[in-house]
Design a protein around this motif. Structure first.
Motif, mmCIF file in Angstrom:
data_model
loop_
_atom_site.group_PDB
_atom_site.id
_atom_site.type_symbol
_atom_site.label_atom_id
_atom_site.label_comp_id
_atom_site.label_asym_id
_atom_site.label_seq_id
_atom_site.Cartn_x
_atom_site.Cartn_y
_atom_site.Cartn_z
ATOM 1 N N ALA A 251 0.839 -1.196 0.000
ATOM 2 C CA ALA A 251 0.000 0.000 0.000
ATOM 3 C C ALA A 251 0.872 1.242 0.000
ATOM 4 C CB ALA A 251 -0.928 0.013 1.218
ATOM 5 N N LYS A 252 0.569 2.159 -0.880
ATOM 6 C CA LYS A 252 1.219 3.463 -0.893
ATOM 7 C C LYS A 252 1.090 4.100 0.495
ATOM 8 C CE LYS A 252 0.878 7.718 -3.734
ATOM 9 N NZ LYS A 252 0.112 8.301 -4.866
ATOM 10 N N ASP A 253 2.130 4.786 0.947
ATOM 11 C CA ASP A 253 2.142 5.314 2.305
ATOM 12 C C ASP A 253 1.258 6.556 2.465
ATOM 13 O OD1 ASP A 253 2.801 5.400 5.001
ATOM 14 O OD2 ASP A 253 4.618 6.585 4.670
ATOM 15 N N LEU A 254 0.069 6.453 1.874
ATOM 16 C CA LEU A 254 -1.039 7.371 2.145
ATOM 17 C C LEU A 254 -2.183 6.614 2.804
ATOM 18 C CD1 LEU A 254 -1.281 9.329 -1.247
ATOM 19 C CD2 LEU A 254 -0.063 10.042 0.813
ATOM 20 N N PHE A 255 -2.151 5.281 2.706
ATOM 21 C CA PHE A 255 -3.231 4.423 3.190
ATOM 22 C C PHE A 255 -2.975 4.044 4.647
ATOM 23 C CE2 PHE A 255 -3.557 3.999 -1.350
ATOM 24 C CZ PHE A 255 -4.895 3.743 -1.611
ATOM 25 N N ASP A 256 -3.959 4.255 5.488
ATOM 26 C CA ASP A 256 -3.842 3.858 6.888
ATOM 27 C C ASP A 256 -3.843 2.346 7.036
ATOM 28 O OD1 ASP A 256 -3.750 6.455 7.792
ATOM 29 O OD2 ASP A 256 -5.830 6.506 8.506
ATOM 30 N N VAL A 257 -2.968 1.872 7.902
ATOM 31 C CA VAL A 257 -2.947 0.474 8.326
ATOM 32 C C VAL A 257 -2.975 0.493 9.849
ATOM 33 C CG1 VAL A 257 -1.656 -1.688 8.353
ATOM 34 C CG2 VAL A 257 -1.672 -0.274 6.279
ATOM 35 N N ALA A 258 -3.924 -0.173 10.429
ATOM 36 C CA ALA A 258 -4.140 -0.117 11.869
ATOM 37 C C ALA A 258 -2.858 -0.437 12.641
ATOM 38 C CB ALA A 258 -5.245 -1.093 12.273
ATOM 39 N N GLY A 259 -2.552 0.422 13.604
ATOM 40 C CA GLY A 259 -1.393 0.225 14.448
ATOM 41 C C GLY A 259 -0.103 0.782 13.893
ATOM 42 N N HIS A 260 -0.153 1.321 12.686
ATOM 43 C CA HIS A 260 1.037 1.871 12.030
ATOM 44 C C HIS A 260 0.797 3.328 11.661
ATOM 45 C CE1 HIS A 260 3.063 -2.054 11.551
ATOM 46 N NE2 HIS A 260 1.821 -2.520 11.463
ATOM 47 N N ARG A 261 1.869 4.094 11.658
ATOM 48 C CA ARG A 261 1.757 5.495 11.272
ATOM 49 C C ARG A 261 1.805 5.629 9.753
ATOM 50 N NH1 ARG A 261 6.203 8.856 14.115
ATOM 51 N NH2 ARG A 261 7.399 6.960 13.766
ATOM 52 N N GLY B 115 -14.742 9.288 -7.065
ATOM 53 C CA GLY B 115 -15.782 9.013 -6.097
ATOM 54 C C GLY B 115 -16.271 7.581 -6.064
ATOM 55 N N LEU B 116 -15.767 6.734 -6.955
ATOM 56 C CA LEU B 116 -16.266 5.362 -7.031
ATOM 57 C C LEU B 116 -15.754 4.497 -5.883
ATOM 58 C CD1 LEU B 116 -17.996 3.481 -8.811
ATOM 59 C CD2 LEU B 116 -15.895 2.818 -9.991
ATOM 60 N N LEU B 117 -14.473 4.639 -5.538
ATOM 61 C CA LEU B 117 -13.885 3.863 -4.449
ATOM 62 C C LEU B 117 -13.657 4.763 -3.240
ATOM 63 C CD1 LEU B 117 -11.261 1.646 -6.340
ATOM 64 C CD2 LEU B 117 -13.553 1.010 -5.549
ATOM 65 N N SER B 118 -13.810 4.202 -2.074
ATOM 66 C CA SER B 118 -13.743 4.965 -0.839
ATOM 67 C C SER B 118 -12.348 5.538 -0.592
ATOM 68 C CB SER B 118 -14.132 4.084 0.347
ATOM 69 O OG SER B 118 -13.951 4.779 1.567
ATOM 70 N N THR B 119 -12.314 6.801 -0.179
ATOM 71 C CA THR B 119 -11.073 7.461 0.226
ATOM 72 C C THR B 119 -10.898 7.450 1.747
ATOM 73 O OG1 THR B 119 -12.176 9.619 0.325
ATOM 74 C CG2 THR B 119 -11.144 8.993 -1.777
ATOM 75 N N GLU B 120 -11.752 6.739 2.453
ATOM 76 C CA GLU B 120 -11.698 6.697 3.916
ATOM 77 C C GLU B 120 -10.354 6.133 4.380
ATOM 78 O OE1 GLU B 120 -13.885 4.424 7.676
ATOM 79 O OE2 GLU B 120 -14.728 4.294 5.657
ATOM 80 N N GLY B 121 -9.701 6.865 5.280
ATOM 81 C CA GLY B 121 -8.431 6.398 5.813
ATOM 82 C C GLY B 121 -7.265 6.584 4.863
ATOM 83 N N VAL B 122 -7.367 7.550 3.943
ATOM 84 C CA VAL B 122 -6.295 7.836 2.985
ATOM 85 C C VAL B 122 -5.952 9.318 3.073
ATOM 86 C CG1 VAL B 122 -5.556 7.750 0.571
ATOM 87 C CG2 VAL B 122 -7.147 6.019 1.456
ATOM 88 N N VAL B 123 -4.672 9.644 3.182
ATOM 89 C CA VAL B 123 -4.248 11.046 3.211
ATOM 90 C C VAL B 123 -4.584 11.667 1.858
ATOM 91 C CG1 VAL B 123 -2.324 12.645 3.464
ATOM 92 C CG2 VAL B 123 -2.397 10.550 4.841
ATOM 93 N N PRO B 124 -5.324 12.764 1.824
ATOM 94 C CA PRO B 124 -5.696 13.370 0.546
ATOM 95 C C PRO B 124 -4.594 14.268 -0.014
ATOM 96 C CG PRO B 124 -6.647 14.631 2.332
ATOM 97 C CD PRO B 124 -5.917 13.469 2.973
ATOM 98 N N LEU B 125 -4.668 14.543 -1.298
ATOM 99 C CA LEU B 125 -3.951 15.670 -1.897
ATOM 100 C C LEU B 125 -4.999 16.720 -2.255
ATOM 101 C CD1 LEU B 125 -1.637 17.276 -3.052
ATOM 102 C CD2 LEU B 125 -1.812 15.914 -5.164
ATOM 103 N N SER B 126 -5.830 16.395 -3.228
ATOM 104 C CA SER B 126 -6.932 17.271 -3.631
ATOM 105 C C SER B 126 -8.198 16.426 -3.701
ATOM 106 C CB SER B 126 -6.650 17.898 -4.994
ATOM 107 O OG SER B 126 -7.805 18.535 -5.510
ATOM 108 N N SER C 282 -7.519 1.646 6.397
ATOM 109 C CA SER C 282 -8.286 2.362 5.384
ATOM 110 C C SER C 282 -9.298 1.393 4.765
ATOM 111 C CB SER C 282 -7.369 2.917 4.302
ATOM 112 O OG SER C 282 -6.777 1.859 3.573
ATOM 113 N N ALA C 283 -10.343 1.953 4.174
ATOM 114 C CA ALA C 283 -11.429 1.120 3.656
ATOM 115 C C ALA C 283 -10.937 0.105 2.631
ATOM 116 C CB ALA C 283 -12.512 2.011 3.049
#
Length: 409
Positions: free
Chosen positions: A41-51, A161-172, A70-71
């Motif tokens: 996973a690109k280091d924009l995606f949250d993984v539980a327990g990791h920064r 908007g098709l796939l969830s951006t929940e738990g992902v660091v945004p750019l725009s 992340s979703a």
């Protein structure tokens, strides 16, 4: 099956794709359609327990470990895939080059003297080297399509908007899309079948070559585009015509995209940037400074034009037409290329990528090797929501042409 984490990778990172804080493995939570596959996973995606580091050490230091996946990470683990850590991204995803001043420039296996492209640089490097079966990325202005073209990978931009951006660091957020890359066409399609629904399955009517986008690309793309045209016409019985994206020059598309996305990115991150005062690479720092100076009047004018351009290209495609265009303006850029060269190629590429970006449409990269021996991609662009059908068509075309990842190369 309960997910478990090991604080190590089961292989050596031979391409410099992983961030130091991203070297861990998370087991799947159940069996499913992706059982047996591995991903990063690109280091924009949250993984539980990791920064999540977002490509910048100050971001890493100022954010706590994620409380949940992340979703998309959760969905993939639930589908049986194994996660092998987190990969390098350009800082806050604000580049399509693939060189991070803090974490390095991952190796492009098919062109070692050239960059991977970004900002999904580590994900592209990891997938191209075969260290994982596929990798999650994001695409705002080209951050998955460009690395896909540069590294010889199957890749895409999904419908906005098709796939969830929940738990992902945004750019725009106005343009961010969730994506993936894979070396193997069947794996690429398999992931798509898992993440996307097939409720929108158009019967393709015809295809149009976007002549203005093709004009932005180096000549080596033309024979590859011609092969795709011939295959769609003869093997899939799709009439092919030629037309520009709209009645507006693509430089205006690029400027419109840059204005709207930069303003949106600054509104998203200005509080953190002004308070944390992170160190950015010179080019990225320059983009943030420019973004901070965009006026409300300028962005309102650009948003108005965006609406017009979006409608025009969507009208060109309708509900069952595809478009053909190059995925980037050049092959991968040489490592160490001067700033002027990088900026010129970046501008030409953004004239191409802004079509799908402004219109919010799906675009799939078919990877080839050009006559000069370097990877180069040809894209299919489709109507909003046709992502899975577009993937299936692109893979079918790729197999007819022995594209990379189709049992050849």
């Amino acid at each position: 099956m309960n997910s478990s984490t090991t604080n190590a990778l089961p292989f050596e990172d031979t391409v410099g794709a992983w961030v130091p804080h991203g070297r861990f493995t998370v087991a799947p939570v159940s069996e499913g359609p992706l059982s047996g596959l591995t991903f990063a996973a690109k280091d924009l995606f949250d993984v539980a327990g990791h920064r999540t580091g977002a490509g910048n050490p100050t971001w890493l230091d100022t954010h706590a470990p994620a409380s949940a996946h992340s979703a998309l990470v959760a969905q993939l683990l639930g589908a049986g895939a194994t996660l092998h850590g987190k990969t390098i991204t350009d800082e806050l995803a604000y580049s399509i080059h693939g060189d991070n001043m803090h974490y390095g420039a991952p190796l492009n296996t098919r062109a070692p003297d050239r960059v991977t492209g970004g900002s999904s640089s580590g994900s592209a490097a990891a997938a191209a080297a075969g260290l994982v079966d596929f990798a999650l990325g994001t695409d705002t202005g080209g951050s998955t399509r460009v690395p896909g073209s540069y590294c010889g990978l199957w890749s895409l931009r999904t419908t906005h908007g098709l796939l969830s951006t929940e738990g992902v660091v945004p750019l725009s957020p106005l343009f961010d899309t969730m994506t993936w890359l894979a070396a193997d066409a069947d794996v690429f399609e398999r992931v798509g079948q898992t993440l996307l629904n097939d409720s929108n399955e158009p019967v393709w009517r015809d295809a149009v070559v976007l002549t203005d986008a093709c004009a932005q690309a180096e000549p080596l793309f033309a024979p590859l585009i011609d092969r795709v045209i011939d295959t769609l016409s003869t093997q899939f019985s799709l009439p092919v015509s030629y037309a520009p994206s709209s009645d507006t020059e693509l430089e205006i598309w690029r400027q419109t995209y840059i204005t709207v996305s930069a303003y949106d990115a600054w509104q998203t991150h200005k509080d953190w940037i002004t308070s944390a005062r992170p160190t950015f690479a010179e080019a990225i720092q320059g983009r943030w400074q420019a973004a901070a100076n965009i006026s409300v009047e300028a962005v309102e004018q650009a948003r108005s034009l965006e609406t017009k351009l979006k409608a025009q290209v969507r009208n060109v495609l309708g509900v069952n037409r595809i478009a053909i265009l190059p995925s980037a303006s050049s092959p991968a850029i040489e490592r160490g290329a001067d700033a002027a060269t990088v900026d010129a190629i970046r501008a030409s590429t953004f004239r191409i990528t802004s079509v799908a970006g402004l219109a919010g449409l799906p675009q799939v990269n078919i990877p080839f090797i050009a006559q000069n021996g370097l990877p180069a991609g040809v894209s299919l662009l489709g109507p909003a929501g046709s992502d899975l059908a577009l993937i299936r068509l692109a893979v079918a075309v790729g197999k007819k042409l022995n594209a990379l990842g189709c049992g050849h190369g």
